[in-house]
Enzyme design. Sequence first.
Site, mmCIF file in Angstrom:
data_model
loop_
_atom_site.group_PDB
_atom_site.id
_atom_site.type_symbol
_atom_site.label_atom_id
_atom_site.label_comp_id
_atom_site.label_asym_id
_atom_site.label_seq_id
_atom_site.Cartn_x
_atom_site.Cartn_y
_atom_site.Cartn_z
ATOM 1 N N ASP A 92 -7.508 -18.297 -38.174
ATOM 2 C CA ASP A 92 -7.686 -18.453 -39.609
ATOM 3 C C ASP A 92 -9.135 -18.896 -39.817
ATOM 4 O O ASP A 92 -9.819 -19.289 -38.863
ATOM 5 C CB ASP A 92 -6.694 -19.505 -40.133
ATOM 6 C CG ASP A 92 -6.833 -19.744 -41.616
ATOM 7 O OD1 ASP A 92 -6.902 -18.757 -42.383
ATOM 8 O OD2 ASP A 92 -6.886 -20.923 -42.022
ATOM 9 N N ASP A 150 -10.693 -20.629 -43.252
ATOM 10 C CA ASP A 150 -10.946 -21.814 -44.071
ATOM 11 C C ASP A 150 -10.186 -23.026 -43.556
ATOM 12 O O ASP A 150 -8.970 -22.973 -43.340
ATOM 13 C CB ASP A 150 -10.562 -21.522 -45.521
ATOM 14 C CG ASP A 150 -11.368 -20.370 -46.099
ATOM 15 O OD1 ASP A 150 -12.579 -20.299 -45.818
ATOM 16 O OD2 ASP A 150 -10.790 -19.530 -46.812
ATOM 17 N N ASP A 169 -4.791 -24.073 -39.947
ATOM 18 C CA ASP A 169 -4.691 -25.430 -40.490
ATOM 19 C C ASP A 169 -3.519 -25.617 -41.447
ATOM 20 O O ASP A 169 -3.211 -26.754 -41.814
ATOM 21 C CB ASP A 169 -5.970 -25.761 -41.264
ATOM 22 C CG ASP A 169 -6.061 -24.957 -42.558
ATOM 23 O OD1 ASP A 169 -5.924 -25.538 -43.648
ATOM 24 O OD2 ASP A 169 -6.229 -23.722 -42.487
#
Length: 224
Positions: free
Chosen positions: A8, A10, A184
């Site tokens: 991922d 961001d 995250d």
Amino acid sequence: MKNLALFDLDHTLLPLDSDYEWGQFLVRIGAVDAQSFAQRNADFYAQYEAGTLDPVEYLEFALGTLAQFPRKQLDAWHAQFMDEVIRPSIKPAATELVKRHQDADELVLIITATNRFVTEPIAAEFGVENLIAAQPEFDARGELTGKLLGTPTSGPGKITHLEAWLSSMNKTLRSFERSTFYSDSQNDIPLLSAVTHPIATNPNAKLAAHAKAKGWSTLHLFND
């Protein structure tokens, strides 16, 4: 390549949300109305953090904003955005993690819900050629129309897009001895659950709790 490494973007490789920061950048340079845009941008970001974001609604907002400007102007602004916001935020720990997988001759991919216009130069900054991101529509002149092509690349959509990408190479997730995904957010639990080695990276509270319950590995890239 025996192994697959998925990232991922961001709050995983970056210690910020590139889509949100792009919006804030447009406000700072006076490209959009500060009061109305900043408030809507903040509202969408809060929905993302809470896991309640409608990805199509947000992407239509983000891409509609881009479509107001000529591509040449957008590219110039993005170059400024990279210099002022993105490059100063990239941490050595993140670039070293990506490079470790590349040096091991693994197939490396960044897969993000953020649109390709914002993220393609960022992926290139990490030296990653393979990117799955929300795809803006362009007209015959190469200008953005404000529309999304296909389905969003978020939540379960990441699995759909990943499977299509792998299929184009006559592969599946099972083609790899080891598949790793770093993320995250609880929004990525579907794909984290699909790989052999899920790694909750800088996890928010919801993902941290889920990872603990499942016995998944946890990584904190940005601890000073």
